[in-house]
Design an enzyme around this catalytic site. Structure first.
Site, mmCIF file in Angstrom:
data_model
loop_
_atom_site.group_PDB
_atom_site.id
_atom_site.type_symbol
_atom_site.label_atom_id
_atom_site.label_comp_id
_atom_site.label_asym_id
_atom_site.label_seq_id
_atom_site.Cartn_x
_atom_site.Cartn_y
_atom_site.Cartn_z
ATOM 1 N N SER A 210 -126.983 3.366 -42.585
ATOM 2 C CA SER A 210 -127.020 3.037 -40.929
ATOM 3 C C SER A 210 -125.682 3.217 -40.412
ATOM 4 C CB SER A 210 -127.554 1.655 -40.895
ATOM 5 O OG SER A 210 -126.783 0.626 -41.796
ATOM 6 N N ASP A 453 -123.030 -10.083 -38.488
ATOM 7 C CA ASP A 453 -122.988 -8.717 -38.808
ATOM 8 C C ASP A 453 -121.445 -8.222 -38.604
ATOM 9 O OD1 ASP A 453 -123.262 -6.119 -39.223
ATOM 10 O OD2 ASP A 453 -124.473 -5.506 -37.849
ATOM 11 N N HIS A 456 -121.767 -3.305 -39.406
ATOM 12 C CA HIS A 456 -121.936 -2.307 -38.350
ATOM 13 C C HIS A 456 -120.670 -2.538 -37.209
ATOM 14 C CE1 HIS A 456 -125.873 -2.738 -40.297
ATOM 15 N NE2 HIS A 456 -125.892 -1.425 -40.379
#
Length: 485
Positions: A210, A453, A456
């Site tokens: 990702s 998070d 990312h």
């Protein structure tokens, strides 16, 4: 990873030296001289190697860290088993994929960590082979850039929800006002018009997880100032293809978090461990790379998930498995095998004549606690390189990548002339704990605690610098090609 809190003073940009054109009547002599002076990655004496070491690894100097530094605890992450983003199974709607155990299981085989001197040696070998031009792009600092950002969530429709920090109310936007400044030169800000001309008639593939998709989406957003691509892929396909038809250029993403052949132990349950066939190709991408001019390959956080390891079709070990009669390895075992197999697939692809860029591991930045215990990345400014060290599993993964890149480069030269280059995201991104979504990848949910998070990257955000690097690397590659043909 060790951190200190301090103010970040503005950097002082330096003027880039301009390359002169070859004199037509003395091509042979001048060409050799020009390449020697302007591209020390091709021809470099021991003095220049020493200078490269000093610059590229200044951040590894233990003496530059004061004893009062605080520690970023990355040793206690537990296996991630559910989530919505790329690694379903994490107990978080933002899909944090971070897993790291403090103590290996019984019977664990652990690779010895590299010393600082070995780090320098490994990277030096890679740097001297990468042909990166007249300065090391990846040794530098983040400096203020009042002109950023170059797009927003209102001007780019390629931003996924979990990266859309502006939409979900991140209050500080100062993290968007920085650019990467190499020590010995300027790194030009991404120019979408120039980039599209550089890649006219070309094709680019991203291979990885990702974060690789995060990188591709950053590129699409930066190019959106000129043109949007046509998405010709299936809405349900994890692999995507985007076409810039006016430029005969296309971008693809191949979802391959482990880079090698992977089989679920439970076909309908992605939360269960995976079987990794570490010496077998993932043909979803290896059978297609011959069509591409550039391949950017990367991998990271998935290698901390529970997995079983196969070599030569036989089970040889596992990571985080309950069985006591199986050899327990650390994640470095599968990480090294996966990159070696992936690079071998590229080197044995008979029709592939392109260039492969290894985008190195981008560290996560959980502070204060484990990822599932409230760990967060709430900083609002970059760090300076004397305020942090790359440690623990991040250091080991980075070392493995550099070592395997060196092996692939030598193998490519012997066999078919395959070209492998370094896009070092580790060094710059280590200094950007402020660039993650944290809690701003979703709306708050009443009476529900969601993991932050810190894996990312916000869009726009510091990940956009990866495309500054990419543009400069492509320019240098084309200049080398022009001079040598």
């Amino acid at each position: 990873m060790k951190l200190l809190t301090s103010e970040i003073p503005p950097g002082k940009p330096q003027t880039r030296r301009k390359t002169q054109k070859l004199a037509p009547l003395i091509v042979s002599t001048f060409l050799l001289t020009f390449i020697t002076l302007s591209y020390p990655g091709i021809i470099r004496d021991s003095r220049k190697i020493s200078e490269a070491n000093s610059q590229a690894f200044e951040s590894l100097d233990q003496d530059s860290i004061t004893p009062t530094s605080t520690r970023l605890d990355q040793k206690n992450y537990q296996p991630c088993s559910s989530g919505k983003i790329d690694a379903p199974g994490c107990n978080s709607s933002v899909g944090v994929e971070e897993i790291q155990a403090r103590n290996p299981p019984p019977n664990t085989t652990v690779s010895p960590p590299l010393t600082t001197a070995e780090h320098v040696l490994v990277a030096n070998k890679t740097l001297t082979e990468k042909d990166q031009g007249n300065c090391d792009l990846f040794s530098g600092e983040w400096v203020p850039n009042p002109e950023g950002p170059y797009y927003t969530n209102m001007t780019c429709n390629a931003i996924e929800e979990h990266q859309n920090c502006m939409k979900f109310g991140r209050p500080d936007l100062g993290f968007l006002k920085w650019r990467w400044k190499p020590d010995a030169c300027e790194l030009p800000i991404f120019d979408p018009h120039q980039f599209l001309e550089l890649v006219r008639g070309k094709s680019l593939a991203f291979v990885g997880d990702s974060v690789a998709r995060n990188h591709m989406q950053s590129l699409i957003c930066l190019l959106s100032k000129v043109v949007y691509p046509v998405d010709v892929s299936s809405p349900t396909d994890a692999n995507k293809r985007h076409e810039y038809r006016a430029y005969h250029f296309n971008i693809s993403i191949f979802s391959s978090p482990y880079l090698v052949r992977t089989v679920r132990t439970e076909p309908n349950d992605i939360t269960r461990p995976f079987n990794l066939y570490l010496d077998e190709y993932d043909e979803s991408w290896t059978n297609q790379i011959e069509d591409f001019d550039y391949v950017i390959i990367s991998a990271g956080q998935w290698f901390f998930r529970p997995t079983y390891f196969y070599l030569n079709h036989s089970l040889v070990g596992c990571l985080y498995c309950p069985e006591t009669n199986i050899t327990h390895f650390t994640s470095s075992f599968s990480y090294r095998h996966a990159f070696r197999t992936a690079f071998r697939a590229i080197n044995t692809a008979k029709k592939f004549k392109g260039i492969t860029y290894l985008r190195t591991f981008a560290p996560s930045h959980f502070e204060g606690a484990q990822w599932d215990k409230g760990g967060d990345c709430a900083r609002t400014r970059p760090l300076k390189r004397n305020e942090t060290l790359l440690e623990d599993f991040s250091s080991e993964m980075y070392s493995i990548q550099l070592e395997e890149l060196k092996i692939a480069q030598e193998e490519g030269r012997r066999k078919n002339g395959s070209k492998f280059r370094l896009l070092d995201a580790t060094t710059p991104m280590l200094l950007r704990p402020d660039g993650h979504p944290s809690k701003y990848g979703h709306w708050p949910v009443q009476n529900v605690t969601l993991a932050n998070d810190c894996v990312h990257w916000c869009l726009p955000g510091p990940i956009d610098s990866w495309n500054d690097f990419l543009q400069e690397l492509l320019k240098r590659e084309m200049e080398i090609h022009r001079l040598l043909t």
